[in-house]
Motif scaffolding. Sequence first.
Motif: not given
Length: 425
Positions: A79-81, A111-119, A123-135
């Motif tokens: 879910l990202i372009t 820095a890399l993860f933050g940039g990707l998550i913010g973008a 761009g794709a909404g809250l559901g595009s990031v798996d916050f369980g994996v991030v945690l």
Amino acid sequence: MDITLIVVLVIALALFFDFTNGFHDTANAMATPIATGAMKPKVAVTVAAVLNLVGAFLSTEVAKTVSGGIIREGEGGVLITPEMIFAGLIGAVVWNMFTWLRGLPSSSSHALFGGLIGAALVGAGLGSVDFGVVLSKVVLPALLAPLIAGVVGYTATRLAYTITRRRDDKSERGGFRYGQIFTSSLVALAHGTNDAQKTMGVITLTLIAGGLLTPDSGPPFWVVVVCAFAIALGTYTGGWRIIQTMGGGLTEVKPTQGFAAEASTTATVLASSHLGFALSTTQVASGSIIGAGLGRRGAKIQWGTAGKIVVAWFITLPASAAVGAVAAFVASLGTAGLVIDALVGAAVIAGIFLISRRKPHDQGSAIEVDVAATSVLSRRRARRAERKGRVDTPAAGVESTFVRMDDPPEPAASRGGSTTDGEAR
């Protein structure tokens, strides 16, 4: 804009990030052996570059975490372009350059993860990031790894001084100094197994998003090769500003401490790479150095510097996410937005580089020239040469932290005492 052209641009920017990761994180492996005089700076960064290159081929678990874990996959793929990934990379690169200018050993990984998550959020909404994996794979390791590394570094330092307490002679200290060559090399190898994988994951994610790879694909071999060489080249350039902070800004590093800190860092990073944790080697190395400093009786920790580093740790993820989010918003305007992102990003990076040329790091105005050109001329050698009339007295402010710390401790007999290396000062 043609999807193939976008993918090529993203890959190029990802490799530039990999390059900045290399020179930003060289200090993780080589700051302490340079500080103690175990290795000359140019030799140290060359060894680190080669071992980062080798380490990049040893594992792809972290790459899989980045490419198939943090960003969710939908029916049509991730879910990202590629445009969003480009924006996220701009956030990561800009933050890396800023912290390098300040001499702060912040986390290139975060820095890399933050940039990707913010973008992705913009761009794709809250559901595009798996916050369980991030945690589980990013946040918790970021909190626990420095503490674990610090405890291990403290324990190893105390144990080393206890074992060598009654054998504190020049050869014993020399043994730890030579041991640092081995342990620092292992840190460089471990760094390659973890940090190079993150750029591999980003490029693989880009190829999946562009429809050039199927979901759940691992990094192709050519991706592994180009990422390995990019981080090795960046490592070879040497991030002297951050090397100075890590080697002398936290505590005065003795060979025994350096040996213990590097061994602790290696064990923590290699274990994390095996488990697929996208760990910050910067945080681990900083925690190990502080722990090793606390393990030597009489050592002083520069808590002000340590506090600045910790603050940088906490703000790296949200700061790079904010830059990535803004870049993603601009990129949503289409081709014009991508061009604006590229031009502004290039201008910021060039501006930071020009500032660095005009305003050397304040912990030693001649550190880069001093380290690269003189390969850490010790005070003892300088004094001998000065007495023989071969050199002039160094200019005020030119002597760097490394010049001070390269001077090995005098044998206990010559000082009229029998204290150990750890208690000498």
